[in-house]
Design a protein around this motif. Structure first.
Motif, PDB file in Angstrom:
ATOM      1  N   ALA A 157      11.903   8.695  -2.106  1.00 43.48           N
ATOM      2  CA  ALA A 157      10.468   8.776  -2.393  1.00 43.48           C
ATOM      3  C   ALA A 157       9.712   7.982  -1.334  1.00 43.48           C
ATOM      4  O   ALA A 157      10.210   6.980  -0.819  1.00 43.48           O
ATOM      5  CB  ALA A 157      10.149   8.236  -3.785  1.00 43.48           C
ATOM      6  N   ASP A 158       8.499   8.438  -1.016  1.00 45.64           N
ATOM      7  CA  ASP A 158       7.656   7.764  -0.027  1.00 45.64           C
ATOM      8  C   ASP A 158       6.205   8.082  -0.363  1.00 45.64           C
ATOM      9  O   ASP A 158       5.723   9.184  -0.094  1.00 45.64           O
ATOM     10  CB  ASP A 158       8.012   8.242   1.380  1.00 45.64           C
ATOM     11  CG  ASP A 158       7.228   7.536   2.475  1.00 45.64           C
ATOM     12  OD1 ASP A 158       6.306   6.760   2.148  1.00 45.64           O
ATOM     13  OD2 ASP A 158       7.533   7.758   3.665  1.00 45.64           O
ATOM     14  N   ASP A 159       5.521   7.110  -0.987  1.00 48.12           N
ATOM     15  CA  ASP A 159       4.135   7.329  -1.411  1.00 48.12           C
ATOM     16  C   ASP A 159       3.530   5.987  -1.774  1.00 48.12           C
ATOM     17  O   ASP A 159       4.210   4.953  -1.702  1.00 48.12           O
ATOM     18  CB  ASP A 159       4.082   8.290  -2.600  1.00 48.12           C
ATOM     19  CG  ASP A 159       2.805   9.134  -2.633  1.00 48.12           C
ATOM     20  OD1 ASP A 159       1.768   8.643  -2.135  1.00 48.12           O
ATOM     21  OD2 ASP A 159       2.859  10.252  -3.165  1.00 48.12           O
ATOM     22  N   SER A 160       2.280   5.981  -2.179  1.00 52.39           N
ATOM     23  CA  SER A 160       1.668   4.740  -2.643  1.00 52.39           C
ATOM     24  C   SER A 160       2.279   4.366  -3.992  1.00 52.39           C
ATOM     25  O   SER A 160       2.718   5.246  -4.757  1.00 52.39           O
ATOM     26  CB  SER A 160       0.165   4.907  -2.796  1.00 52.39           C
ATOM     27  OG  SER A 160      -0.127   5.759  -3.896  1.00 52.39           O
ATOM     28  N   PRO A 161       2.343   3.070  -4.322  1.00 53.74           N
ATOM     29  CA  PRO A 161       2.868   2.681  -5.636  1.00 53.74           C
ATOM     30  C   PRO A 161       2.122   3.352  -6.783  1.00 53.74           C
ATOM     31  O   PRO A 161       2.740   3.763  -7.773  1.00 53.74           O
ATOM     32  CB  PRO A 161       2.680   1.158  -5.655  1.00 53.74           C
ATOM     33  CG  PRO A 161       2.729   0.755  -4.219  1.00 53.74           C
ATOM     34  CD  PRO A 161       2.061   1.884  -3.482  1.00 53.74           C
ATOM     35  N   ALA A 162       0.789   3.483  -6.649  1.00 52.30           N
ATOM     36  CA  ALA A 162       0.005   4.112  -7.719  1.00 52.30           C
ATOM     37  C   ALA A 162       0.383   5.574  -7.891  1.00 52.30           C
ATOM     38  O   ALA A 162       0.521   6.065  -9.023  1.00 52.30           O
ATOM     39  CB  ALA A 162      -1.485   3.980  -7.422  1.00 52.30           C
ATOM     40  N   ALA A 163       0.560   6.293  -6.777  1.00 54.19           N
ATOM     41  CA  ALA A 163       0.918   7.714  -6.865  1.00 54.19           C
ATOM     42  C   ALA A 163       2.308   7.887  -7.448  1.00 54.19           C
ATOM     43  O   ALA A 163       2.546   8.816  -8.244  1.00 54.19           O
ATOM     44  CB  ALA A 163       0.839   8.355  -5.480  1.00 54.19           C
ATOM     45  N   LEU A 164       3.224   7.007  -7.084  1.00 56.73           N
ATOM     46  CA  LEU A 164       4.573   7.090  -7.649  1.00 56.73           C
ATOM     47  C   LEU A 164       4.549   6.786  -9.138  1.00 56.73           C
ATOM     48  O   LEU A 164       5.195   7.487  -9.938  1.00 56.73           O
ATOM     49  CB  LEU A 164       5.508   6.120  -6.927  1.00 56.73           C
ATOM     50  CG  LEU A 164       5.863   6.488  -5.486  1.00 56.73           C
ATOM     51  CD1 LEU A 164       6.610   5.343  -4.811  1.00 56.73           C
ATOM     52  CD2 LEU A 164       6.707   7.756  -5.442  1.00 56.73           C
ATOM     53  N   SER A 215       0.829  -1.205   0.000  1.00 54.99           N
ATOM     54  CA  SER A 215       0.000   0.000   0.000  1.00 54.99           C
ATOM     55  C   SER A 215       0.863   1.255   0.000  1.00 54.99           C
ATOM     56  O   SER A 215       0.357   2.356  -0.240  1.00 54.99           O
ATOM     57  CB  SER A 215      -0.917   0.000   1.222  1.00 54.99           C
ATOM     58  OG  SER A 215      -0.161  -0.074   2.430  1.00 54.99           O
ATOM     59  N   ARG A 216       2.137   1.086   0.256  1.00 54.12           N
ATOM     60  CA  ARG A 216       3.054   2.225   0.344  1.00 54.12           C
ATOM     61  C   ARG A 216       4.452   1.760  -0.047  1.00 54.12           C
ATOM     62  O   ARG A 216       4.839   0.621   0.240  1.00 54.12           O
ATOM     63  CB  ARG A 216       3.057   2.761   1.771  1.00 54.12           C
ATOM     64  CG  ARG A 216       4.026   3.905   2.073  1.00 54.12           C
ATOM     65  CD  ARG A 216       3.874   4.294   3.528  1.00 54.12           C
ATOM     66  NE  ARG A 216       4.930   5.157   4.015  1.00 54.12           N
ATOM     67  CZ  ARG A 216       5.170   5.394   5.308  1.00 54.12           C
ATOM     68  NH1 ARG A 216       4.393   4.830   6.229  1.00 54.12           N
ATOM     69  NH2 ARG A 216       6.149   6.182   5.679  1.00 54.12           N
ATOM     70  N   ALA A 217       5.184   2.604  -0.721  1.00 51.75           N
ATOM     71  CA  ALA A 217       6.551   2.284  -1.118  1.00 51.75           C
ATOM     72  C   ALA A 217       7.501   3.366  -0.620  1.00 51.75           C
ATOM     73  O   ALA A 217       7.263   4.555  -0.834  1.00 51.75           O
ATOM     74  CB  ALA A 217       6.654   2.164  -2.636  1.00 51.75           C
TER      75      ALA A 217
END
Length: 248
Positions: free
Chosen positions: A211-218, A199-201
């Motif tokens: 970087a620190d965000d959801s995979p989809a947002a990245l 849910s987060r990368a």
């Protein structure tokens, strides 16, 4: 939660991890993602209390790993890179040993052993020497010891390493199924793993969080919804001489 504050690990002039901070809440599946030598395994080992930081701190489930080490370790299950096992033991004997270490007793002990061996489909090899098992089965035995005591925190270093595509799918489904009330941290360099499970990368390069965000947002940052393009863009050129080795 897991909270890392200004966490660093230096080997002489080499900064394997360089002052990273993050907090992870229950219900999150977080992928520590990065190229080889980025500092993922070193970070995981410090979060598990198996490697002392040069500076900074880690708290797991409210316990400081440096000052309350035993209490902190009771709250998590850890699957290290390579999942070292005793080859002369059988999975049944090894899991029984881990149940002793985790102080599981009586009906609860029997229930957890049965549940975990079933979830990981180990019944057919329970009485076979571990040294004779395939890499995939050995990985599953390692995962069994990590989840046996049903911990609130799971730290998994390359959990699907050595598994075939069907086994990878099964383990990913298992991780998703356990994550509703747990913290799950997965260290990996496999982008597919992060997109499928996390849910987060948190992307690490040269020992720092980039970087620190959801995979989809990245992935959306690429303009083509491709995480691999974003990964290459933010990690290329950040590697350092000697960073291809994360020392234990």
């Amino acid at each position: 939660m897991i909270r890392a504050e200004s966490l660093s690990k230096h080997y002489g002039a080499i900064k394997a991890v360089d002052g990273i901070s993050f907090a992870i809440e229950p219900g999150e599946i977080v992928g520590l993602l990065g190229p080889n030598g980025a500092g993922k395994t070193t970070t995981m080992r410090m979060c598990a209390g198996y490697l002392a930081p040069t500076s900074g701190s880690v708290q797991v489930h409210g316990f400081d790993l440096l000052t309350e080490t035993i209490a902190a370790r009771k709250t998590f299950g850890y699957l290290p890179e390579g999942a070292p096992l005793w080859g002369e033991m059988t999975p049944r004997a090894f899991i029984d040993f881990i149940a002793d270490v985790r102080e599981l007793k009586g009906e609860r002990r029997a229930q957890r052993i049965s549940e975990v061996t079933g979830l990981l489909q180990l019944e057919s090899v329970l009485d076979q020497r571990i040294e004779t098992l395939s890499k995939g089965f050995r990985r599953r035995v390692g995962l069994a010891q990590a989840i046996l005591h049903d911990p609130p925190v799971l730290l998994l270093d390359e959990p699907t390493d050595g598994l075939d595509p069907n086994q990878k799918h099964e383990v990913r489904e298992l991780i998703r199924g356990m994550s509703s009330d747990k913290i799950v941290v997965i260290s990996t360099h496999i982008l597919e793993e992060v997109e499928a499970v996390c849910s987060r990368a948190i992307i690490i390069a040269a020992g720092r969080i980039v970087a620190d965000d959801s995979p989809a947002a990245l992935a959306a940052q690429s303009g083509t919804n491709r995480l691999d393009r974003v990964f290459r863009r933010i990690t290329t050129g950040r590697s350092r001489a000697g960073a291809d080795r994360e020392r234990s």
